[in-house]
Write a protein that holds these residues in place. Structure first.
Motif, PDB file in Angstrom:
ATOM      1  N   ILE A 129       0.869  -1.174   0.000  1.00  0.00           N
ATOM      2  CA  ILE A 129       0.000   0.000   0.000  1.00  0.00           C
ATOM      3  C   ILE A 129       0.903   1.220   0.000  1.00  0.00           C
ATOM      4  N   ASP A 130       0.795   2.038  -1.034  1.00  0.00           N
ATOM      5  CA  ASP A 130       1.628   3.231  -1.185  1.00  0.00           C
ATOM      6  C   ASP A 130       0.814   4.452  -0.782  1.00  0.00           C
ATOM      7  N   ASP A 131       0.732   4.695   0.543  1.00  0.00           N
ATOM      8  CA  ASP A 131      -0.071   5.818   1.027  1.00  0.00           C
ATOM      9  C   ASP A 131       0.733   6.822   1.845  1.00  0.00           C
ATOM     10  N   GLY A 132       2.035   6.621   1.965  1.00  0.00           N
ATOM     11  CA  GLY A 132       2.878   7.555   2.693  1.00  0.00           C
ATOM     12  C   GLY A 132       2.844   7.398   4.210  1.00  0.00           C
ATOM     13  N   LEU A 133       2.031   6.495   4.727  1.00  0.00           N
ATOM     14  CA  LEU A 133       1.971   6.282   6.172  1.00  0.00           C
ATOM     15  C   LEU A 133       3.140   5.426   6.640  1.00  0.00           C
ATOM     16  N   PRO A 134       3.572   5.604   7.893  1.00  0.00           N
ATOM     17  CA  PRO A 134       4.621   4.732   8.428  1.00  0.00           C
ATOM     18  C   PRO A 134       4.159   3.283   8.440  1.00  0.00           C
ATOM     19  N   LYS A 135       5.072   2.390   8.095  1.00  0.00           N
ATOM     20  CA  LYS A 135       4.766   0.960   8.030  1.00  0.00           C
ATOM     21  C   LYS A 135       5.688   0.230   8.990  1.00  0.00           C
ATOM     22  N   HIS A 136       5.073  -0.501   9.929  1.00  0.00           N
ATOM     23  CA  HIS A 136       5.833  -1.173  10.973  1.00  0.00           C
ATOM     24  C   HIS A 136       5.703  -2.675  10.800  1.00  0.00           C
ATOM     25  N   ARG A 137       6.856  -3.337  10.901  1.00  0.00           N
ATOM     26  CA  ARG A 137       6.931  -4.775  10.658  1.00  0.00           C
ATOM     27  C   ARG A 137       7.280  -5.499  11.952  1.00  0.00           C
ATOM     28  N   GLY A 138       6.686  -6.666  12.144  1.00  0.00           N
ATOM     29  CA  GLY A 138       6.997  -7.485  13.308  1.00  0.00           C
ATOM     30  C   GLY A 138       6.146  -7.132  14.514  1.00  0.00           C
ATOM     31  N   TYR A 139       6.080  -8.084  15.429  1.00  0.00           N
ATOM     32  CA  TYR A 139       5.218  -7.936  16.597  1.00  0.00           C
ATOM     33  C   TYR A 139       5.647  -6.770  17.490  1.00  0.00           C
ATOM     34  N   LEU A 140       6.878  -6.782  17.947  1.00  0.00           N
ATOM     35  CA  LEU A 140       7.329  -5.768  18.893  1.00  0.00           C
ATOM     36  C   LEU A 140       7.300  -4.371  18.273  1.00  0.00           C
ATOM     37  N   LYS A 141       7.816  -4.223  17.069  1.00  0.00           N
ATOM     38  CA  LYS A 141       7.825  -2.908  16.422  1.00  0.00           C
ATOM     39  C   LYS A 141       6.411  -2.394  16.171  1.00  0.00           C
ATOM     40  N   SER A 142       5.503  -3.290  15.800  1.00  0.00           N
ATOM     41  CA  SER A 142       4.109  -2.884  15.576  1.00  0.00           C
ATOM     42  C   SER A 142       3.444  -2.451  16.875  1.00  0.00           C
ATOM     43  N   GLN A 143       3.670  -3.219  17.947  1.00  0.00           N
ATOM     44  CA  GLN A 143       3.071  -2.877  19.233  1.00  0.00           C
ATOM     45  C   GLN A 143       3.625  -1.553  19.762  1.00  0.00           C
ATOM     46  N   LEU A 144       4.918  -1.343  19.630  1.00  0.00           N
ATOM     47  CA  LEU A 144       5.517  -0.092  20.095  1.00  0.00           C
ATOM     48  C   LEU A 144       5.026   1.105  19.277  1.00  0.00           C
ATOM     49  N   ALA A 145       4.894   0.932  17.980  1.00  0.00           N
ATOM     50  CA  ALA A 145       4.396   2.017  17.128  1.00  0.00           C
ATOM     51  C   ALA A 145       2.951   2.354  17.487  1.00  0.00           C
ATOM     52  N   PHE A 146       2.142   1.330  17.719  1.00  0.00           N
ATOM     53  CA  PHE A 146       0.764   1.571  18.137  1.00  0.00           C
ATOM     54  C   PHE A 146       0.750   2.356  19.445  1.00  0.00           C
ATOM     55  N   ALA A 147       1.547   1.928  20.419  1.00  0.00           N
ATOM     56  CA  ALA A 147       1.591   2.598  21.724  1.00  0.00           C
ATOM     57  C   ALA A 147       2.032   4.051  21.588  1.00  0.00           C
ATOM     58  N   ARG A 148       3.036   4.311  20.755  1.00  0.00           N
ATOM     59  CA  ARG A 148       3.506   5.696  20.558  1.00  0.00           C
ATOM     60  C   ARG A 148       2.418   6.578  19.953  1.00  0.00           C
ATOM     61  N   ALA A 149       1.571   6.026  19.119  1.00  0.00           N
ATOM     62  CA  ALA A 149       0.477   6.804  18.528  1.00  0.00           C
ATOM     63  C   ALA A 149      -0.716   6.895  19.481  1.00  0.00           C
ATOM     64  N   PHE A 150      -0.983   5.824  20.212  1.00  0.00           N
ATOM     65  CA  PHE A 150      -2.165   5.753  21.064  1.00  0.00           C
ATOM     66  C   PHE A 150      -2.041   6.586  22.344  1.00  0.00           C
ATOM     67  N   TYR A 151      -0.956   6.424  23.094  1.00  0.00           N
ATOM     68  CA  TYR A 151      -0.877   7.030  24.425  1.00  0.00           C
ATOM     69  C   TYR A 151      -1.003   8.551  24.434  1.00  0.00           C
ATOM     70  N   PRO A 152      -0.393   9.295  23.524  1.00  0.00           N
ATOM     71  CA  PRO A 152      -0.628  10.743  23.544  1.00  0.00           C
ATOM     72  C   PRO A 152      -2.107  11.105  23.340  1.00  0.00           C
ATOM     73  N   ALA A 153      -2.793  10.376  22.472  1.00  0.00           N
ATOM     74  CA  ALA A 153      -4.223  10.641  22.245  1.00  0.00           C
ATOM     75  C   ALA A 153      -5.032  10.297  23.492  1.00  0.00           C
ATOM     76  N   TRP A 154      -4.728   9.178  24.109  1.00  0.00           N
ATOM     77  CA  TRP A 154      -5.442   8.796  25.323  1.00  0.00           C
ATOM     78  C   TRP A 154      -5.144   9.788  26.446  1.00  0.00           C
ATOM     79  N   TRP A 155      -3.899  10.184  26.583  1.00  0.00           N
ATOM     80  CA  TRP A 155      -3.507  11.090  27.646  1.00  0.00           C
ATOM     81  C   TRP A 155      -4.281  12.405  27.561  1.00  0.00           C
ATOM     82  N   ARG A 156      -4.515  12.890  26.335  1.00  0.00           N
ATOM     83  CA  ARG A 156      -5.267  14.146  26.156  1.00  0.00           C
ATOM     84  C   ARG A 156      -6.706  14.023  26.659  1.00  0.00           C
ATOM     85  N   THR A 157      -7.262  12.815  26.654  1.00  0.00           N
ATOM     86  CA  THR A 157      -8.646  12.639  27.087  1.00  0.00           C
ATOM     87  C   THR A 157      -8.737  12.113  28.516  1.00  0.00           C
TER      88      THR A 157
END
Length: 161
Positions: A129-157
């Protein structure tokens, strides 16, 4: 809810039998390519919206059949009891806020949703998929990338009731 932008959407599965409401703005949206999401959704990837569970009025009892696709049962994935299409997912983990995941296609007004932020488990993709979004491979890297995107949004609420 005070302190948050107004957001209210009706959501439903493909046939409409599993309907529910979202009363808080989404925390984020991402695209998952893991084999569980592929199997559960019957698609090459899942375009998922992440919500605080306290902002979701769940579907009526009996309209969704929940299952566990990977032990431990951290995520309860629900399909409509009528059409067997993905409806809603709930995640409960120790030390984590309760989260709800909803396929973007289940929102009545998809244009009001935030844009996807990243791809996870991209190593399991069926097609590029060529959409310019960051692409994370593997379990640990995917989970860490999700957490980096999720926690700031959750923290704001956090604390916004």
């Amino acid at each position: 809810m005070p302190g948050e932008p107004a957001f209210h959407q009706q959501c439903q599965c493909h046939c409409g039998a599993a309907a529910f409401e979202v009363q808080r703005a989404p925390l984020m949206r991402f695209i998952c390519h893991c084999t569980i999401c592929q199997r559960f959704n019957g698609t090459p990837f899942a375009d998922m919206v992440v919500l605080r569970s306290d902002g979701v009025v769940p579907p009526a009892d009996g309209t969704v059949d929940f299952g566990t696709y990977r032990p431990p049962p951290a995520v309860q994935r629900g399909k409509c009891a009528t059409c067997n299409k993905p409806a809603i997912e709930f995640m409960r983990l120790p030390l984590m806020p309760a989260l709800t995941f909803v396929p973007a296609a289940n929102f009545a007004d998809a244009a009001a949703l935030p844009a996807p932020r990243l791809h996870t488990f991209y190593d399991k993709r069926v097609a590029d998929i060529d959409d310019g979004l960051p692409k994370h491979r593997g379990y640990l890297k995917s989970q860490l990338a999700f957490a980096r995107a999720f926690y700031p949004a959750w923290w704001r609420t956090r604390g916004v009731e």
